[in-house]
Each structure stands twice: as C-alpha cells, then as structure tokens.
Design an enzyme around this catalytic site. Structure first.
Site, PDB file in Angstrom:
ATOM      1  CB  SER A   1      -0.870  -0.024   1.261  1.00  0.00           C
ATOM      2  OG  SER A   1      -1.394   1.252   1.523  1.00  0.00           O
TER       3      SER A   1
ATOM      4  CE1 TYR B   1      -4.384  -2.200   4.709  1.00  0.00           C
ATOM      5  CE2 TYR B   1      -3.569   0.008   4.202  1.00  0.00           C
ATOM      6  CZ  TYR B   1      -4.028  -1.233   3.779  1.00  0.00           C
ATOM      7  OH  TYR B   1      -4.109  -1.503   2.434  1.00  0.00           O
TER       8      TYR B   1
HETATM    9  P1  NAD Z   1     -11.395  -5.552  -0.493  1.00  0.00           P
HETATM   10  O1  NAD Z   1     -11.744  -5.454   0.948  1.00  0.00           O
HETATM   11  O2  NAD Z   1     -12.433  -5.224  -1.482  1.00  0.00           O
HETATM   12  O3  NAD Z   1     -10.814  -7.005  -0.809  1.00  0.00           O
HETATM   13  C1  NAD Z   1     -10.121  -7.787   0.143  1.00  0.00           C
HETATM   14  C2  NAD Z   1     -10.784  -9.161   0.194  1.00  0.00           C
HETATM   15  O4  NAD Z   1     -10.045  -9.977   1.128  1.00  0.00           O
HETATM   16  C3  NAD Z   1     -12.234  -9.120   0.702  1.00  0.00           C
HETATM   17  O5  NAD Z   1     -13.105  -9.695  -0.261  1.00  0.00           O
HETATM   18  C4  NAD Z   1     -12.216  -9.920   1.996  1.00  0.00           C
HETATM   19  O6  NAD Z   1     -13.390 -10.690   2.206  1.00  0.00           O
HETATM   20  C5  NAD Z   1     -10.980 -10.793   1.810  1.00  0.00           C
HETATM   21  N1  NAD Z   1     -10.398 -11.215   3.082  1.00  0.00           N
HETATM   22  C6  NAD Z   1     -10.211 -10.448   4.204  1.00  0.00           C
HETATM   23  N2  NAD Z   1      -9.680 -11.197   5.181  1.00  0.00           N
HETATM   24  C7  NAD Z   1      -9.505 -12.442   4.677  1.00  0.00           C
HETATM   25  C8  NAD Z   1      -9.007 -13.656   5.211  1.00  0.00           C
HETATM   26  N3  NAD Z   1      -8.583 -13.736   6.482  1.00  0.00           N
HETATM   27  N4  NAD Z   1      -8.982 -14.756   4.417  1.00  0.00           N
HETATM   28  C9  NAD Z   1      -9.424 -14.704   3.140  1.00  0.00           C
HETATM   29  N5  NAD Z   1      -9.930 -13.566   2.573  1.00  0.00           N
HETATM   30  C10 NAD Z   1      -9.957 -12.458   3.334  1.00  0.00           C
HETATM   31  O7  NAD Z   1     -10.106  -4.617  -0.719  1.00  0.00           O
HETATM   32  P2  NAD Z   1      -9.397  -4.125  -2.062  1.00  0.00           P
HETATM   33  O8  NAD Z   1      -9.566  -2.659  -2.142  1.00  0.00           O
HETATM   34  O9  NAD Z   1      -9.801  -4.979  -3.214  1.00  0.00           O
HETATM   35  O10 NAD Z   1      -7.876  -4.402  -1.687  1.00  0.00           O
HETATM   36  C11 NAD Z   1      -7.139  -5.510  -2.199  1.00  0.00           C
HETATM   37  C12 NAD Z   1      -5.745  -5.435  -1.633  1.00  0.00           C
HETATM   38  O11 NAD Z   1      -5.116  -4.213  -2.044  1.00  0.00           O
HETATM   39  C13 NAD Z   1      -5.676  -5.449  -0.110  1.00  0.00           C
HETATM   40  O12 NAD Z   1      -4.541  -6.183   0.290  1.00  0.00           O
HETATM   41  C14 NAD Z   1      -5.493  -3.983   0.252  1.00  0.00           C
HETATM   42  O13 NAD Z   1      -4.830  -3.833   1.497  1.00  0.00           O
HETATM   43  C15 NAD Z   1      -4.655  -3.499  -0.907  1.00  0.00           C
HETATM   44  N6  NAD Z   1      -4.772  -2.057  -1.176  1.00  0.00           N
HETATM   45  C16 NAD Z   1      -5.938  -1.533  -1.666  1.00  0.00           C
HETATM   46  C17 NAD Z   1      -6.018  -0.181  -1.934  1.00  0.00           C
HETATM   47  C18 NAD Z   1      -7.264   0.461  -2.475  1.00  0.00           C
HETATM   48  O14 NAD Z   1      -7.240   1.682  -2.703  1.00  0.00           O
HETATM   49  N7  NAD Z   1      -8.355  -0.261  -2.715  1.00  0.00           N
HETATM   50  C19 NAD Z   1      -4.909   0.662  -1.693  1.00  0.00           C
HETATM   51  C20 NAD Z   1      -3.750   0.085  -1.188  1.00  0.00           C
HETATM   52  C21 NAD Z   1      -3.681  -1.270  -0.951  1.00  0.00           C
END
Ligand code: NAD
Length: 322
Positions: free
Chosen positions: A128, A153
């Site tokens: 991130s 986080y």
């Molecule tokens: P999201 O919450 O939509 O997707 C994450 C998924 O992981 C969810 O569907 C959730 O049910 C699943 N999950 C959570 N805990 C779990 C577990 N213990 N076992 C199995 N599945 C589990 O989030 P996103 O925005 O799609 O983010 C995807 C990745 O990108 C994450 O790692 C997030 O930290 C990272 N990220 C996202 C952003 C953003 O702007 N969206 C920015 C920086 C980093």
C-alpha cells in the site's frame, strides 16, 4: 496458467480474476467473505465473475488465509503455478480500533501465503502507498526508507514486504509487492471516499470531509490497477534476491475537494459538507513515482481522474436504474 487469487471477491481481486479468465488462465479464487466488509457486494462480485467470458475456468474456495492447514491443503490440491495475494483487512481508520484482525490476516495470513507459495513461479501481493508514512519526500519512490508508518494497517503491509525479502533471500521465492495508490472505480469499496461521496451526493446526505478536503490522493483507476497486476505477474523478478517493490499509481495527486467537485459536476448537484478534523493515521498526501513499474513492465496507469470519475458515475447511475 493456473493462478491462485486471494481476495477474489474483493474490489481489486475480482477485476484481476476477470482479466486472467478473459485471457484463458485457470483462476483458483480464495476469499473468506470477511464480514467486516459488505458481504452482499462480495457475493455480487462473485456472481458477476461467474457470468464473464472464461468463467468455466473459475473456482471459488471459501478459505480463510489465517487457517494455515486449510490453505496448505488447498495449495496441494490445486497446485497453482503463480499466486496473486490480495486478501487483507483493509482501511486505515478501522485498524486503529481493532488491530488484532489486521495482525491475524495481514501478517499471519501473509506468512501462510509465503509458506504455501514455496516453489511457485511468482507471488505477487498487495502492499500500500500508506507504507511511506511520515517524512517521505514526494513523489514517493520505492527506495525510500518507509520506516515510520502512521497507521497499524501500514505497519502490517510494511511487515509483509520485509518478510517477502527474507523468503526471496533464503528460499529463492520470487515476489513482487505492489504499493497501490487509492484505487477507485465501479464495484468499488463502500468504505472509501469515492463511493462514500457518490452515495451521499445521490442521497442528498451531508459528506464528512476531513481536514477541509485538502488531503491529496494519487487516485488510480481499477482497470489500470488490474492491468498492472497481470503485467507484473507475467514478469517474475530475476535479481538476487528475486524481490521487488513497485508503486502502482498515476503520479498525479488530486485533492479530495477536487475529486468531490468532479463528482458534483457529473451528477449535476452540490454537496452539503460536514467538516471534520484531519485524521492522525492518514497521510497528508500520496504521490507515486510510477517510473519503476513502467521500466519493469512497459505499463503506466493511463486513465485520467476526469475519465475515471465519468465512468464511475455512469456505472453508478446504471446500477441504480437511473
Ligand atoms: P477488499 O476489501 O475489497 O478485498 C479484500 C478481500 O479480502 C475481501 O473480499 C475480503 O473478504 C478478503 N479477506 C479479508 N480477510 C480475509 C481472510 N482472512 N482470508 C481470506 N480472505 C480475506 O479490498 P481491495 O480494495 O480490493 O484491496 C485488495 C488489496 O489491495 C488489499 O490487500 C489492500 O490492502 C490493498 N490495497 C488496496 C487499496 C485500495 O485503494 N483499494 C490501496 C492500497 C492497498
């Protein structure tokens, strides 16, 4: 190629899965449908995936990455060649009130992925922009120290990067950590500013605006992000150790106020604001230097925020039948 995608029901994970299926890969989707997010939305994304071209090559496994033995059994059964790990507890603010879940999923769960992925060709995982923390000069480059995270986080994501380095050094596991910068688009997360703003504008509710909306974010469209993930997946790092970190951002920060103004323009409405103080866990500004990603993959995020917001609003209005 057989690709295991964790977080497949999530925002970014379902786009990445769709892209892999469209080009003929087999996708082994993993997600625990974590109830701290919107479960109905996760199910809707899975249903959408199951209707897309190539869907017959998609299987879904309701596995929790904190359960090491179950994850190992899945790897042994499905034998993925490459892995995209996107499952995580997300959101900067909630990590302050319930850090345990972040530790379990983002650190212990990531450790399980590293263990299970020994021998795979490439593990690509989500980090991130928040890892840049305090004191990093902009634009953010991957070689910055990133040793002063401002949220728990961010600390968990930085810990993942450090653990990945040791697995590259000691086990030869090829990994790429992608530092995503504020990802937005259709099917996006209801807890993030773009969707919060959009909903409140449509429903005529006041919008919580922290720090007068002066915070800047390097908003990056999810189609660009999914393209970047797949390009990186196709190019495992070859150095010693086979380890790298890459920003996935446009390199053009926009203030939250300006992002909101774009939404107002497209929806032809004005926001009522509820001004709140800036949050201590949030960075004042995020700004990617996108040149390493371009050098490694030939790809640079290209969807402007103007286009991205237009697409987001069009999708939202269509979804709500307007
Ligand atoms: P999201 O919450 O939509 O997707 C994450 C998924 O992981 C969810 O569907 C959730 O049910 C699943 N999950 C959570 N805990 C779990 C577990 N213990 N076992 C199995 N599945 C589990 O989030 P996103 O925005 O799609 O983010 C995807 C990745 O990108 C994450 O790692 C997030 O930290 C990272 N990220 C996202 C952003 C953003 O702007 N969206 C920015 C920086 C980093």
């Amino acid at each position: 190629m057989r690709v295991l995608v964790t977080g497949a029901a999530g925002f970014i994970g379902h786009y990445v899965s769709a892209r892999l299926l469209a080009r003929g890969d087999v996708v082994i989707g993993v997600d625990n449908l974590d109830p701290s997010g919107d479960v109905a939305l996760k199910r809707a994304r899975l249903a959408r995936l199951q209707g897309l071209p190539g869907a017959e090559a998609f299987t879904f496994h309701a596995v929790d990455v904190t359960d090491g033995p179950e994850l190992r059994a899945l790897f042994e059964r499905e034998r993925p060649e490459r892995v995209v790990h996107l499952a995580a507890r997300v959101g900067v603010r909630a990590a302050g009130t319930s850090p345990r879940g972040y530790l379990d999923t983002n650190v212990t769960g990531f450790f399980h992925l590293l263990e299970c992925a020994r021998g795979v060709e490439h593990l690509v995982y989500a980090s991130s922009s928040s890892v840049y923390g305090a004191g990093t000069s902009a634009p953010f480059r991957e070689d910055a120290a990133a040793d002063r995270p401002l949220s728990f986080y961010a600390a968990t994501k930085r810990a993942d990067e450090l653990m990945a380095h040791t697995y590259g050094h000691l086990q030869g596991l090829p990994t790429s950590g992608l530092r995503f910068f504020t990802v937005y688009g259709p099917w996006g997360r209801p807890d993030m500013a773009p969707m919060l703003f959009l909903r409140a504008l449509r429903e005529g509710r006041p919008i919580d605006l922290y720090g007068e909306g002066r915070m800047q974010r390097d908003f990056t469209h999810v189609d660009d992000v999914a393209e970047a993930v797949v390009r990186v997946l196709d190019r495992p790092p070859t150095g010693a150790p086979p380890y790298r970190l890459l920003n996935v951002g446009r390199g053009e920060p926009v203030t939250l106020r300006d992002f909101l103004s774009l939404l107002e323009r497209h929806l032809r409405t004005r926001a009522t604001l509820n001004p709140l103080p800036a949050q201590p866990g949030e960075l004042e500004s995020t700004w990617a230097d996108p040149s390493a990603l371009e050098r490694e993959t030939g790809f640079r995020a290209r969807i402007s925020v103007e286009d991205g917001v237009a697409r987001l609003v069009a999708w939202y209005l269509q979804q709500s039948g307007l």
